[in-house]
Design an enzyme around this catalytic site. Structure first.
Site, PDB file in Angstrom:
ATOM      1  N   HIS A  51       1.167  -1.406   0.376  1.00  0.00           N
ATOM      2  CA  HIS A  51      -0.025  -0.013   0.252  1.00  0.00           C
ATOM      3  C   HIS A  51       0.531   1.543   0.282  1.00  0.00           C
ATOM      4  O   HIS A  51       1.176   1.637   0.608  1.00  0.00           O
ATOM      5  CB  HIS A  51      -0.717  -0.309   1.226  1.00  0.00           C
ATOM      6  CG  HIS A  51      -1.326  -1.073   1.274  1.00  0.00           C
ATOM      7  ND1 HIS A  51      -2.222  -1.924   2.535  1.00  0.00           N
ATOM      8  CD2 HIS A  51      -2.327  -1.657  -0.188  1.00  0.00           C
ATOM      9  CE1 HIS A  51      -2.763  -3.123   2.517  1.00  0.00           C
ATOM     10  NE2 HIS A  51      -2.968  -2.594   0.928  1.00  0.00           N
ATOM     11  N   GLU A  88       1.907   3.746   3.533  1.00  0.00           N
ATOM     12  CA  GLU A  88       2.217   3.467   4.433  1.00  0.00           C
ATOM     13  C   GLU A  88       3.619   3.380   4.562  1.00  0.00           C
ATOM     14  O   GLU A  88       4.684   2.801   4.041  1.00  0.00           O
ATOM     15  CB  GLU A  88       1.944   1.564   4.802  1.00  0.00           C
ATOM     16  CG  GLU A  88       0.198   1.650   4.161  1.00  0.00           C
ATOM     17  CD  GLU A  88      -0.428   0.650   4.748  1.00  0.00           C
ATOM     18  OE1 GLU A  88       0.765  -0.818   4.756  1.00  0.00           O
ATOM     19  OE2 GLU A  88      -1.870   0.232   4.310  1.00  0.00           O
ATOM     20  N   HIS A  97       3.528  -2.887   6.969  1.00  0.00           N
ATOM     21  CA  HIS A  97       2.580  -2.421   6.821  1.00  0.00           C
ATOM     22  C   HIS A  97       2.572  -0.986   7.859  1.00  0.00           C
ATOM     23  O   HIS A  97       2.611  -1.299   8.909  1.00  0.00           O
ATOM     24  CB  HIS A  97       0.913  -3.350   6.526  1.00  0.00           C
ATOM     25  CG  HIS A  97       1.253  -4.407   5.340  1.00  0.00           C
ATOM     26  ND1 HIS A  97       0.352  -3.830   4.080  1.00  0.00           N
ATOM     27  CD2 HIS A  97       1.852  -5.253   5.179  1.00  0.00           C
ATOM     28  CE1 HIS A  97       0.571  -4.568   3.256  1.00  0.00           C
ATOM     29  NE2 HIS A  97       1.348  -4.874   3.803  1.00  0.00           N
ATOM     30  N   GLU A 149       1.808  -5.484  11.526  1.00  0.00           N
ATOM     31  CA  GLU A 149       0.862  -4.393  11.399  1.00  0.00           C
ATOM     32  C   GLU A 149       1.781  -3.111  12.441  1.00  0.00           C
ATOM     33  O   GLU A 149       2.048  -3.431  13.557  1.00  0.00           O
ATOM     34  CB  GLU A 149      -0.153  -4.464  11.426  1.00  0.00           C
ATOM     35  CG  GLU A 149      -1.526  -4.423  10.052  1.00  0.00           C
ATOM     36  CD  GLU A 149      -1.636  -4.077   9.134  1.00  0.00           C
ATOM     37  OE1 GLU A 149      -1.254  -2.556   9.060  1.00  0.00           O
ATOM     38  OE2 GLU A 149      -2.200  -4.573   8.639  1.00  0.00           O
TER      39      GLU A 149
END
EC number: 3.5.1.96
Length: 332
Positions: free
Chosen positions: A59, A62, A151, A215
């Site tokens: 993404h 990010e 991420h 994450e």
């Protein structure tokens, strides 16, 4: 520092390097394979048999993980960090990174494990290319294979740094890998229970790597990640790369929270309604009896699990896709 150490600059400019292979003073080999893809190979005498894939920017907005990989690449290119592992760095979605957007046409992290064959456009093509690069990298036998896909999240989280551990038929989750994540600053791990369509699900299920989606905080623009503390993870990655890590045995997982997927909330139509505030944090607890979501035809998602929490709530996904995950505490 070698020019290939400026992988992010090359990617942001959309340029191919003049020299695609360069050697550091001690013989470490840097090889530019494709846009945003750099393979680092140690000298033979130092090779410890570990193949480490580090990906970020699946993404494009990010940025904290991208900046982390950039720091590692520069240390390798300057000779400050001397590798014992083979390392493949992948900046996943170059065009989205250049635009500072999550994606251009479609969410790339839902295009792996064959899903790209059903689509078209830039992200589908790039997902296929990333699979090919990973497959070639992990094609050597008798080596340890490890993949971290880094991420940051759209929203805040009650548990700031957590991992998703893919599932594959016939494979068991590794306690040693879970302990390694804990020692890298990861606070919780979601143990998945069915095949996925993310990049880490592909490398885990198809290529036999130990693979995780990490994450690491909230997504912010380049240069604005001071609040994302990646010091423990960065140090652990450096030790993995230079071979100085003492691998934990996983006998004790104290301090690491484990969760499993209870249910996925699927958006079936434009009538879908998620009964949560727009800014609800990941891992927010939900009480039994709470009406979580409604959709066409009287479909209702009512929480009946004790200790349930919500992660990745997103009512704006396309119809047919996951709009949230209910997770519950788990044991290994």
């Amino acid at each position: 520092m070698l020019a290939l150490g400026k992988l992010l600059d090359l990617t942001l400019a959309g340029r191919e390097p003049t020299e695609k292979i360069q050697l550091t003073a001690d013989g470490t080999r840097l090889h530019w394979l494709a846009e945003g893809a750099l393979e680092v190979t140690p000298i033979g005498a130092r090779d410890n048999g570990v193949d480490l894939l580090l990906s970020a920017g699946i993404h494009g907005n990010e940025t904290a993980p991208i900046e982390l990989l950039e720091r590692l690449v520069r240390k390798l290119a300057s000779g400050e960090l001397k590798p014992a592992a083979r390392v493949l760095f992948l900046l996943g979605n170059p065009e989205a990174i250049r635009r500072g957007e999550r994606f251009v046409e479609q969410d790339m992290n839902r295009l792996f494990n064959g899903r790209h064959e059903e689509g078209s456009g830039n992200e589908a093509f790039r997902a296929a290319e990333l699979e090919r690069l990973a497959q070639v990298f992990f094609s050597r036998g008798e080596r340890d294979r490890l993949h971290y896909d880094l991420h940051t999240a759209i929203r805040g989280s009650r548990i700031e740094q957590f991992a998703l551990y893919p599932w594959a038929e016939g494979r068991e989750h590794s306690r040693a890998e879970l302990a390694r994540l804990r020692d890298a600053g990861i606070e919780a791990v979601l143990l998945q229970n069915k095949p996925g369509i993310t990049f880490s699900a592909y490398t885990y299920g198809q290529l036999g790597a130990e693979a995780f989606t990490l994450e690491l905080g909230k997504a912010r623009p380049f240069g604005q990640n001071q609040q994302v503390n990646l010091e423990r993870l960065e140090r652990r990655l450096e030790m993995l790369i230079d071979g100085s890590e003492e691998r934990p045995d996983g006998a004790h997982l104290d301090g690491l929270k484990l969760f499993s997927v209870s249910r996925e909330v699927i958006k079936h139509s434009d009538h879908f309604r998620l009964h949560l505030d727009d800014d609800v944090a990941n891992f927010t607890e939900l009480s039994p009896g709470y009406l979580l979501a409604e959709d066409i035809g009287g479909t209702r998602w009512v929480v009946d699990e004790v200790g349930a929490r919500i992660i990745f709530p997103n009512p704006r996904v396309k119809n047919g896709l996951r709009a949230g995950i209910l997770v519950v505490p788990a044991k290994l």
